[in-house]
Motif scaffolding. Structure first.
Motif, PDB file in Angstrom:
ATOM      1  N   LYS A   1     -35.232 -33.353 -14.468  1.00 37.64           N
ATOM      2  CA  LYS A   1     -34.538 -32.095 -14.712  1.00 37.64           C
ATOM      3  C   LYS A   1     -33.704 -31.744 -13.476  1.00 37.64           C
ATOM      4  N   LEU A   2     -32.407 -31.714 -13.647  1.00 39.73           N
ATOM      5  CA  LEU A   2     -31.511 -31.484 -12.512  1.00 39.73           C
ATOM      6  C   LEU A   2     -30.962 -30.066 -12.535  1.00 39.73           C
ATOM      7  N   GLU A   3     -30.764 -29.522 -11.324  1.00 43.77           N
ATOM      8  CA  GLU A   3     -30.202 -28.197 -11.163  1.00 43.77           C
ATOM      9  C   GLU A   3     -29.018 -28.252 -10.208  1.00 43.77           C
ATOM     10  N   GLN A   4     -28.195 -27.221 -10.253  1.00 43.74           N
ATOM     11  CA  GLN A   4     -27.036 -27.135  -9.374  1.00 43.74           C
ATOM     12  C   GLN A   4     -27.446 -27.293  -7.915  1.00 43.74           C
ATOM     13  N   GLY A   5     -26.773 -28.215  -7.208  1.00 49.64           N
ATOM     14  CA  GLY A   5     -27.026 -28.395  -5.789  1.00 49.64           C
ATOM     15  C   GLY A   5     -28.102 -29.395  -5.443  1.00 49.64           C
ATOM     16  N   ASP A   6     -28.827 -29.930  -6.431  1.00 49.87           N
ATOM     17  CA  ASP A   6     -29.844 -30.948  -6.148  1.00 49.87           C
ATOM     18  C   ASP A   6     -29.198 -32.207  -5.584  1.00 49.87           C
ATOM     19  N   TRP A   7     -29.979 -32.939  -4.794  1.00 50.55           N
ATOM     20  CA  TRP A   7     -29.525 -34.213  -4.226  1.00 50.55           C
ATOM     21  C   TRP A   7     -30.217 -35.353  -4.951  1.00 50.55           C
ATOM     22  N   VAL A   8     -29.439 -36.375  -5.318  1.00 48.34           N
ATOM     23  CA  VAL A   8     -29.973 -37.454  -6.140  1.00 48.34           C
ATOM     24  C   VAL A   8     -29.517 -38.819  -5.634  1.00 48.34           C
ATOM     25  N   LYS A   9     -30.240 -39.840  -6.055  1.00 47.57           N
ATOM     26  CA  LYS A   9     -29.787 -41.218  -5.857  1.00 47.57           C
ATOM     27  C   LYS A   9     -29.141 -41.649  -7.170  1.00 47.57           C
ATOM     28  N   ALA A  10     -27.909 -42.157  -7.070  1.00 43.98           N
ATOM     29  CA  ALA A  10     -27.147 -42.495  -8.267  1.00 43.98           C
ATOM     30  C   ALA A  10     -26.534 -43.881  -8.148  1.00 43.98           C
ATOM     31  N   LYS A  11     -26.074 -44.383  -9.290  1.00 42.66           N
ATOM     32  CA  LYS A  11     -25.454 -45.711  -9.336  1.00 42.66           C
ATOM     33  C   LYS A  11     -24.149 -45.620 -10.127  1.00 42.66           C
ATOM     34  N   LEU A  12     -23.085 -46.212  -9.566  1.00 41.96           N
ATOM     35  CA  LEU A  12     -21.801 -46.256 -10.256  1.00 41.96           C
ATOM     36  C   LEU A  12     -21.902 -47.291 -11.377  1.00 41.96           C
ATOM     37  N   SER A  13     -21.754 -46.846 -12.607  1.00 42.66           N
ATOM     38  CA  SER A  13     -21.899 -47.766 -13.746  1.00 42.66           C
ATOM     39  C   SER A  13     -20.557 -48.238 -14.292  1.00 42.66           C
ATOM     40  N   SER A  14     -19.479 -47.479 -14.036  1.00 45.59           N
ATOM     41  CA  SER A  14     -18.147 -47.956 -14.441  1.00 45.59           C
ATOM     42  C   SER A  14     -17.111 -47.392 -13.480  1.00 45.59           C
ATOM     43  N   HIS A  15     -16.024 -48.148 -13.302  1.00 44.48           N
ATOM     44  CA  HIS A  15     -14.960 -47.787 -12.353  1.00 44.48           C
ATOM     45  C   HIS A  15     -13.656 -47.619 -13.115  1.00 44.48           C
ATOM     46  N   ALA A  16     -12.904 -46.592 -12.769  1.00 48.01           N
ATOM     47  CA  ALA A  16     -11.696 -46.260 -13.519  1.00 48.01           C
ATOM     48  C   ALA A  16     -10.635 -47.351 -13.464  1.00 48.01           C
ATOM     49  N   LEU A  17     -10.611 -48.140 -12.383  1.00 44.72           N
ATOM     50  CA  LEU A  17      -9.580 -49.173 -12.282  1.00 44.72           C
ATOM     51  C   LEU A  17      -9.833 -50.314 -13.259  1.00 44.72           C
ATOM     52  N   THR A  18     -11.097 -50.546 -13.608  1.00 49.69           N
ATOM     53  CA  THR A  18     -11.428 -51.636 -14.537  1.00 49.69           C
ATOM     54  C   THR A  18     -11.857 -51.121 -15.907  1.00 49.69           C
ATOM     55  N   ASP A  19     -12.443 -49.910 -15.953  1.00 54.50           N
ATOM     56  CA  ASP A  19     -13.014 -49.401 -17.204  1.00 54.50           C
ATOM     57  C   ASP A  19     -12.318 -48.137 -17.705  1.00 54.50           C
ATOM     58  N   LYS A  20     -11.205 -47.767 -17.034  1.00 50.06           N
ATOM     59  CA  LYS A  20     -10.380 -46.623 -17.416  1.00 50.06           C
ATOM     60  C   LYS A  20     -11.009 -45.268 -17.101  1.00 50.06           C
ATOM     61  N   GLN A  21     -12.287 -45.249 -16.716  1.00 53.14           N
ATOM     62  CA  GLN A  21     -12.914 -43.989 -16.314  1.00 53.14           C
ATOM     63  C   GLN A  21     -14.111 -44.276 -15.416  1.00 53.14           C
ATOM     64  N   PHE A  22     -14.454 -43.288 -14.595  1.00 57.19           N
ATOM     65  CA  PHE A  22     -15.643 -43.394 -13.762  1.00 57.19           C
ATOM     66  C   PHE A  22     -16.858 -42.911 -14.539  1.00 57.19           C
ATOM     67  N   ALA A  23     -17.997 -43.518 -14.260  1.00 52.01           N
ATOM     68  CA  ALA A  23     -19.260 -43.060 -14.842  1.00 52.01           C
ATOM     69  C   ALA A  23     -20.383 -43.371 -13.862  1.00 52.01           C
ATOM     70  N   VAL A  24     -21.330 -42.442 -13.791  1.00 54.73           N
ATOM     71  CA  VAL A  24     -22.441 -42.553 -12.856  1.00 54.73           C
ATOM     72  C   VAL A  24     -23.755 -42.328 -13.590  1.00 54.73           C
ATOM     73  N   ILE A  25     -24.771 -43.094 -13.200  1.00 55.43           N
ATOM     74  CA  ILE A  25     -26.121 -42.903 -13.730  1.00 55.43           C
ATOM     75  C   ILE A  25     -27.008 -42.371 -12.607  1.00 55.43           C
ATOM     76  N   VAL A  26     -27.644 -41.232 -12.842  1.00 54.59           N
ATOM     77  CA  VAL A  26     -28.576 -40.658 -11.866  1.00 54.59           C
ATOM     78  C   VAL A  26     -29.924 -41.345 -12.020  1.00 54.59           C
ATOM     79  N   GLU A  27     -30.411 -41.948 -10.916  1.00 51.95           N
ATOM     80  CA  GLU A  27     -31.640 -42.739 -10.985  1.00 51.95           C
ATOM     81  C   GLU A  27     -32.881 -41.966 -10.548  1.00 51.95           C
ATOM     82  N   SER A  28     -32.753 -41.123  -9.525  1.00 50.36           N
ATOM     83  CA  SER A  28     -33.935 -40.404  -9.038  1.00 50.36           C
ATOM     84  C   SER A  28     -33.518 -39.181  -8.239  1.00 50.36           C
ATOM     85  N   LEU A  29     -34.449 -38.241  -8.115  1.00 49.41           N
ATOM     86  CA  LEU A  29     -34.237 -37.032  -7.315  1.00 49.41           C
ATOM     87  C   LEU A  29     -34.594 -37.338  -5.862  1.00 49.41           C
TER      88      LEU A  29
END
Length: 649
Positions: free
Chosen positions: A121-149
């Motif tokens: 459960k995420l709230e405004q201002g929380d800090w997380v570890k995330a992973k870039l799952s897609s890049h706009a130069l190759t996939d036309k848009q950026f997307a990120v997956i949040v892995e852990s708090l």
């Protein structure tokens, strides 16, 4: 009709094929445009529409387009994204989750989703570890997956957790192993509890791992160093060995220590607490009154008992100022002998080996909530030298001992100057009046002689510039010289509670005592891992310190006068270290003169020149004025009170 038109796409591809291409790193600006940094110090403009599909630090391939006298870069292919796993802060924009990467030069939010939205459960201002799952130069848009708090937004220790997570370091102490700690059974362990051992540490140190005994033997000192023996409880197959192997070192952050071993083992079972019987590995050495370490030392397994715990300040006050100190019988005479030993040892190394310039230590005073209260400058005093010289001698003795036995161990190695830089080094030395051959510079004696000569001349600038030619220190199985310390062999074993390599050397020294064989302790993978962990610790400690420094200087009034030492000279300006805190600041070239080309920044000499006159130089102390503090970028900028000018006074 033009969108996704295959004919237009084909025509564009044909045009691009005929354009020159380059590879480089994307450099974002504080505006919407950016630049492509390429080899040869070349830079190309990237227009705002293209920067929308890029992130600072991306390695890309781009085509070059001529527009009048300007050349711009159009991204074509992503070679390596700057972000993979990263730390970021949660922002909810129009109800949608976005992540802002924790990076000084990435100021954008990326669309995100949680890997497990039911439990995370995420709230405004929380800090997380995330992973870039897609890049706009190759996939036309950026997307990120949040892995852990990583930390909640209101956590007072959030910054500490962010830094450790960013460098992939542990935050908590290791869990105590469910496996019972069993003491190794060694019949040859001797009883040295009768010797009046003592420890000297910081007031708040809990993991006391070294005790000392010294006696005057007329023509030499008999110096004994006893080191706590965690390897007596943690065998190679013990679960805690893997924990120590993974961590490699105890992490020291301001206000937070993350131990390599569980605290009950490091601070209680192994710590050399006064009045308690402890298992130790002991080295007995003979030191001539000139300071020479004789090649006549003995290692043994022992049980010892510290007779008194002392601290650096009290011991320094006793030796330097003759202030009273309540000591048990037999300790004061030892302290006086240890002080004299350290003086003679330093003098011997100054004449025959090498000694690095002593610098003060700086400590942060924090509240229980992580708020910065003050920064203290602590000059190196005699007690620090007493302990340091004893430990350096013990590690040099171990290096010689293991080398004589032709044993593979964890040797600390520094190969002096980079082989590929010898020609440039020779030109540098000749220009500055030093005469050495390439062969001399690649020997331990030649390296040390040059260091001593530079120091004797008081040539501070060249002393700093020489470091550009140094190799990095490393770990090795086989005995080699450590040029930086001026030792023919060096094997650290005096901090096994805090360093995994030292614990490995304990096991190897034990094998030598018991006349047992041992395998090479370092695989290529482990050696690289230890070096990488050491690098991560260094950067984490520096980053946390820089964060606190900017907090401190943000509280000072702009215009405050500061004293600083010049640490580096480049075309952009001067890198400084402030004398009272140890913080790093920057003096931009643009704030040093009232017009362009007034000053010349000679990076090869470390000097700032105006006409025929040298105005400033590496290593000099100057007075500067606080100009600006950027907490978000951890930057402290200063200026000169009176800029240099071509206009006569």
């Amino acid at each position: 009709m033009f969108k996704d038109n295959p004919l237009l796409a084909q025509l564009k591809a044909q045009i691009v094929e005929n354009l020159p291409t380059v590879e480089g790193r994307v450099k974002a600006s504080d505006k919407s445009y950016g630049f492509l940094q390429c080899d040869g110090n070349k830079s190309y403009f990237i227009a705002p529409p293209f920067m929308k599909n890029l992130i600072h630090g991306d390695l890309i391939k781009a085509s070059l387009h001529e527009q009048g006298k300007k050349t711009s870069a159009e991204p074509q292919e992503l070679l390596q994204p700057s972000l993979s796993q990263f730390i970021g802060q949660v922002q909810f924009i129009n109800g949608k989750c976005r992540i802002v990467p924790e990076h000084r030069q990435i100021n954008r939010d990326l669309p995100a989703r949680s890997v497990d939205p039911k439990t995370l459960k995420l709230e405004q201002g929380d800090w997380v570890k995330a992973k870039l799952s897609s890049h706009a130069l190759t996939d036309k848009q950026f997307a990120v997956i949040v892995e852990s708090l990583v930390a909640k937004q209101d956590d007072p220790l959030a910054r500490w957790k962010i830094v450790t997570a960013k460098h992939d370091l542990a935050w908590d102490e290791p869990e105590s192993s469910e496996t019972t700690l069993e003491v190794e059974q060694v019949s040859s362990r001797v009883d040295l509890r009768h010797m009046p051992w003592f420890t000297i540490d910081g007031l708040h140190t809990k993991d006391m791992d070294d005790a000392i005994h010294i006696s005057d033997q007329s023509d030499h000192w008999r110096l004994s160093v006893a080191i706590a023996d965690p390897s007596a409880y943690v065998s190679e197959g013990h679960p805690l060995n893997q924990v120590a192997k993974d961590r490699c070192f105890t992490l020291y952050l301001p206000g937070k220590t993350v131990p390599m071993l569980p605290e009950n083992l490091a601070n209680q079972t192994c710590s050399l607490l006064p009045g308690e019987d402890k298992l130790a590995l002991v080295c007995h050495m003979k030191i001539e009154k000139t300071g020479l370490l004789k090649p006549d030392f003995e290692f043994e397994l022992a049980t010892i008992r510290s007779h008194q715990r002392l601290d650096y300040t009290s011991v320094s006050n006793l030796i330097e100022n003759q202030l009273d100190l309540d000591l048990v019988p037999g300790i004061e005479a030892q302290l006086q002998q240890l002080a004299e030993f350290s003086r003679q040892r330093i003098e011997w190394r100054q004449q025959h080996s090498t000694v690095f310039k002593s610098r003060p230590d700086y400590s942060f005073e924090l509240s229980e909530y992580g708020e910065l209260l003050d920064i203290h400058c602590q000059p190196r005093r005699i007690a620090n030298s007493m302990v340091e010289e004893a430990m350096v001698a013990a590690n040099a003795a171990a290096g010689q001992f293991l080398s004589q036995q032709q044993r593979q161990a964890v040797y600390s190695v520094h190969c002096g100057f980079k082989t590929e830089s010898i020609d440039a080094l020779l030109k540098f030395l000749e220009k500055n009046g030093y005469c050495y051959s390439a062969q001399e510079l690649q020997t331990l004696s030649g390296f040390c002689e040059l260091r001593r000569q530079v120091e004797a001349r008081g040539d501070v600038a060249n002393e700093v510039l020489l470091r550009r030619f140094y190799n990095q220190s490393e770990f090795a199985n086989d005995s080699q010289a450590h040029f930086g310390l001026g030792e023919a062999a060096y094997a650290s074993w005096t901090s096994p509670i805090r360093k995994y390599g030292d614990m490995l050397n304990h096991r190897i020294i034990k094998a030598a005592i018991l006349e047992q064989s041992n395998e090479a302790p370092l695989t290529e993978e482990l050696s690289q891992h230890m070096s990488e962990q050491r690098r991560k610790h260094k950067f984490a400690e520096r980053e946390m310190a820089d964060y606190l420094y900017t907090q401190y200087y943000a509280m000072l009034k702009v215009g405050s006068k500061l004293k600083a030492e010049i640490m580096d000279v480049n075309r952009a300006g001067l890198k400084l270290q402030f004398m009272d805190t140890g913080a790093r600041g920057f003096l931009p070239a643009s704030l040093m003169s009232d017009a362009k080309d007034v000053l010349v920044f000679e990076t090869d000499t470390g000097c700032i020149v105006q006409g025929e006159s040298v105005k400033l130089c590496l290593g000099e102390t100057i007075e500067v004025i606080l100009h600006d503090v950027r907490i978000e970028n951890q930057n402290i900028t200063v200026r000169l009170e009176k800029p240099y000018s071509n206009t006569p006074n």
